[in-house]
Write an enzyme that holds these catalytic residues in place. Structure first.
Site, PDB file in Angstrom:
ATOM      1  N   THR A  13       0.840  -1.191   0.000  1.00 13.15           N
ATOM      2  CA  THR A  13       0.000   0.000   0.000  1.00 13.15           C
ATOM      3  C   THR A  13       0.876   1.242   0.000  1.00 13.15           C
ATOM      4  OG1 THR A  13      -1.642   1.290   1.189  1.00 13.15           O
ATOM      5  CG2 THR A  13      -0.243  -0.112   2.541  1.00 13.15           C
ATOM      6  N   GLU A  48      -5.037  -2.962   4.214  1.00 14.87           N
ATOM      7  CA  GLU A  48      -4.724  -3.612   5.496  1.00 14.87           C
ATOM      8  C   GLU A  48      -5.918  -4.349   6.100  1.00 14.87           C
ATOM      9  OE1 GLU A  48      -3.937  -0.533   4.582  1.00 14.87           O
ATOM     10  OE2 GLU A  48      -2.105   0.195   5.529  1.00 14.87           O
ATOM     11  N   LYS A 101      -6.222  10.523  -2.321  1.00 19.34           N
ATOM     12  CA  LYS A 101      -6.618   9.392  -3.152  1.00 19.34           C
ATOM     13  C   LYS A 101      -7.375   9.880  -4.376  1.00 19.34           C
ATOM     14  CE  LYS A 101      -7.484   4.638  -2.411  1.00 19.34           C
ATOM     15  NZ  LYS A 101      -8.316   3.623  -1.798  1.00 19.34           N
ATOM     16  N   TRP A 138      -3.167   6.363  -4.777  1.00 14.16           N
ATOM     17  CA  TRP A 138      -2.641   7.291  -3.777  1.00 14.16           C
ATOM     18  C   TRP A 138      -1.642   8.269  -4.379  1.00 14.16           C
ATOM     19  CZ3 TRP A 138      -5.107   7.745   0.556  1.00 14.16           C
ATOM     20  CH2 TRP A 138      -5.733   6.643   1.127  1.00 14.16           C
TER      21      TRP A 138
HETATM   22  P1  AMP Z   1      -6.406   1.429   0.114  1.00 15.69           P
HETATM   23  O1  AMP Z   1      -5.577   0.801   1.157  1.00 15.69           O
HETATM   24  O2  AMP Z   1      -5.616   1.965  -1.044  1.00 15.69           O
HETATM   25  O3  AMP Z   1      -7.514   0.540  -0.309  1.00 15.69           O
HETATM   26  O4  AMP Z   1      -7.071   2.725   0.740  1.00 15.69           O
HETATM   27  C1  AMP Z   1      -7.840   2.700   1.922  1.00 15.69           C
HETATM   28  C2  AMP Z   1      -8.336   4.078   2.224  1.00 15.69           C
HETATM   29  O5  AMP Z   1      -9.225   4.527   1.180  1.00 15.69           O
HETATM   30  C3  AMP Z   1      -9.149   4.199   3.484  1.00 15.69           C
HETATM   31  O6  AMP Z   1      -8.344   4.288   4.633  1.00 15.69           O
HETATM   32  C4  AMP Z   1      -9.924   5.491   3.220  1.00 15.69           C
HETATM   33  O7  AMP Z   1      -9.114   6.636   3.460  1.00 15.69           O
HETATM   34  C5  AMP Z   1     -10.209   5.384   1.733  1.00 15.69           C
HETATM   35  N1  AMP Z   1     -11.536   4.790   1.505  1.00 15.69           N
HETATM   36  C6  AMP Z   1     -11.816   3.512   1.188  1.00 15.69           C
HETATM   37  N2  AMP Z   1     -13.154   3.337   1.026  1.00 15.69           N
HETATM   38  C7  AMP Z   1     -13.725   4.529   1.266  1.00 15.69           C
HETATM   39  C8  AMP Z   1     -15.082   5.002   1.269  1.00 15.69           C
HETATM   40  N3  AMP Z   1     -16.117   4.237   0.952  1.00 15.69           N
HETATM   41  N4  AMP Z   1     -15.276   6.314   1.589  1.00 15.69           N
HETATM   42  C9  AMP Z   1     -14.249   7.126   1.897  1.00 15.69           C
HETATM   43  N5  AMP Z   1     -12.957   6.736   1.896  1.00 15.69           N
HETATM   44  C10 AMP Z   1     -12.702   5.457   1.584  1.00 15.69           C
END
Ligand code: AMP
Length: 548
Positions: free
Chosen positions: A185, A331, A445, A450
């Site tokens: 990540t 995670e 994001k 990211w």
């Molecule tokens: P990743 O590890 O790249 O999947 O990113 C995870 C992060 O994406 C989370 O900690 C949030 O900050 C953001 N995220 C994931 N799903 C949502 C959602 N439905 N609404 C807002 N933020 C989200």
């Protein structure tokens, strides 16, 4: 007293064996570079997974070795999911869209021994040729006719490799806590960090994901995961689908192409699909511009970023399709929360229902969550109090590959009470609906990928007229979030937004160049002298990007 139940280890190979026995006729349909519509049954799939397991051992791979994949969603990537993990190796999925230096870092850090790559990814590997220290073999996921020219050593053709192998193979049994997969990540500061999944965590996650209130996975349904298989195991679809015998449709490299998606979903009668908001906005625009709809599509799950209201409304009003928003992280495997109704809510008006769908959903069994204040004291679930969101459960990471997993250690994301700190800020309603309101982690994001705000800030302060810079993510109608750069200029200096952007263009990856630049006299700081991004996000809460 000990129970008298069998202590069967939860093995990924058991899903494959189940699918082969119970759903041999179910199809897996893929788009690949070598075939616009490849079809195979789960029976053929299982046979090819066994051939792949034999091929891995012929290539010298051993128990615990990391096997990297750089590939889109298709049947060969599915074979790697099962063939690699099933034989006791670690299926390490890598995002080919990352910066080349990050891809090289990730491959080297994980010490990948073999790489399986899509034809389209070969130019990237050619560029990284001198930087991959541990890779012994590169397998190109195609047939002989489509093999690209290459200057790389030890390049092998996937179909030739499989053709040489027997389809007889006994899946080994071992401890369910053995690593099965890995995904890095970049949603944290510093280098990308490796999350390591186990057979146990993957199976429990898939079981939970297949529940009626989660995805309604079933043999009656057909799923098309648009969410890439290089990102958190396509949210578990490759496992949940085979558990219940659900037909799979895999869009290959065409995942952002509205026409291909529409055509695939319509002709294969896809009922359920999953992806980030940017994908859905593009598909909705394509459908509107071409006056089309997808009659079979009943539910889409949206996650990875907050789902804009317009997605929920347009799917309902124009396509009679329900949007199910979920929240999760690399995670958390990633399932944490997902939209589901409680009794009594089924009669809500469209307006009330949309309000609910715009929240991040309710916690699923297996995930415990809490919100805490700055003293780590738990806050009530009243829909008002907001605090740092923490989670724990059998499919939540307790550490990162190669870093300390001792709770409380600064390399470890877990606190002394065993809670994983998500870096998100949230409220939780009395009904258990999560609402993400902000982020404490310093990353943005955009379209599901990211972007490091620190990298942009560092590039900006290299300009001699910029004294201090802060970058925050702000809402963008296409990408959900884009970077906004806020600068304090040196005394007596003046710069235009365009001049700042021009300065940054050669220094940053295209996606990292901000969409807006603002100038302020001073930036807010916390008591410890750090940039107060929460404050900045409040000040610029209603900011709209110029091009939007
Ligand atoms: P990743 O590890 O790249 O999947 O990113 C995870 C992060 O994406 C989370 O900690 C949030 O900050 C953001 N995220 C994931 N799903 C949502 C959602 N439905 N609404 C807002 N933020 C989200």
């Amino acid at each position: 007293m000990q129970a008298l139940m069998m202590n069967s280890q939860l093995m990924i190979s058991s899903i494959l064996k189940h699918a082969e026995k119970n759903f041999p006729e179910v199809e897996m349909v893929s788009v690949t570079v070598d075939s616009p519509r490849h079809r195979q049954t789960y029976k053929t799939f299982a046979k090819r997974c066994r051939q792949l397991a034999n091929a891995l051992s012929a290539l010298g791979a051993e128990f615990g070795d990391r096997i990297g994949t750089l590939a889109w969603n298709d049947f060969r990537h599915m074979e790697l999911y099962y063939g690699v993990s099933g034989s006791g190796m670690v299926c390490h999925t890598i995002n080919p869209k990352l910066f080349p230096e990050q891809v090289a870092y990730i491959i080297n850090h994980a010490e990948d021994k073999i790489l399986f790559v899509d034809v389209l990814v070969m130019p990237l590997l050619e560029a990284l040729k001198d930087h991959l220290s541990k890779v012994e073999t590169i397998v190109v996921m195609t047939d002989r006719a489509h093999m690209p020219e290459s200057t790389l050593p030890n390049v092998v053709c996937y179909e030739e490799l499989l053709a040489e192998q027997s389809d007889e193979y006994e899946w080994p049994q071992f401890d369910e806590n053995t690593a099965s997969g890995m995904c890095y990540t970049s949603g944290t500061t510093g280098h990308p960090k490796g999350v390591v999944y186990s057979h146990r965590s993957t199976l429990l996650h898939a079981l939970s994901g297949a529940l009626p209130d989660v995805t309604t996975a079933s043999n009656m349904e057909t799923t098309l995961p648009v969410v890439p298989m290089f990102h958190v195991n396509a949210w578990g679809a490759p496992y949940a689908a085979l558990m219940v015998g659900m037909k799979m449709v895999l869009p290959g490299p065409k995942m952002a192409d509205g026409e291909t998606l529409t055509d695939l979903m319509t002709s294969e009668e896809v009922t359920f699909s999953s992806g980030v908001p940017t994908i859905w906005l593009a598909l909705l625009d394509y459908l509107a511009a071409n006056n089309k709809t997808i009659p079979s599509l009943a539910r889409v799950s949206v996650g990875g970023a907050a789902c804009p209201r317009i997605i929920v409304e347009r799917f309902r009003e124009q396509h009679n399709c329900t949007v199910v928003q979920g929240w999760g992280m690399t995670e958390t495997s990633p399932l944490g929360t997902i939209f589901s109704l409680k009794k009594g809510m089924e009669n809500y008006s469209d307006e009330q229902m949309t309000d609910l769908q715009c929240l991040q959903g309710r916690g699923v069994f297996g995930i415990e969550m809490c919100i805490v204040d700055e003293n780590n004291e738990e806050l009530p679930w009243d829909g008002e109090a907001f605090g740092a969101l923490k989670v724990r459960g059998p499919w939540v990471a307790k550490g990162y590959f190669g870093l300390s997993d001792v709770p409380g250690n600064e390399e470890c994301p877990v606190d002394e009470k065993g809670w994983f700190n998500t870096g998100d800020v949230a409220t939780i309603s009395p009904d258990g609906f999560l609402q993400i309101t902000d982020r404490t982690k310093d990353v943005i994001k955009s379209g599901g990928e990211w972007i490091s705000s620190i990298e942009i800030e560092n590039a900006a302060v290299n300009h001699e007229d910029i004294a201090e810079a802060a970058v925050i993510g702000r809402y963008h109608p296409k990408w959900t979030e884009r970077p906004l750069l806020i600068c304090v200029l040196q005394e007596g200096k003046s710069l235009s937004s365009e001049e700042v952007l021009e300065f940054l263009r050669g220094k940053l990856h295209k996606m990292a160049v901000p969409d807006g630049v603002e100038f302020v006299d001073e930036l807010p700081h916390t008591a410890t002298g750090k940039l107060n991004k929460l404050g900045l996000r409040k000040t610029f809460a209603d900011y709209e990007f110029p091009a939007a």
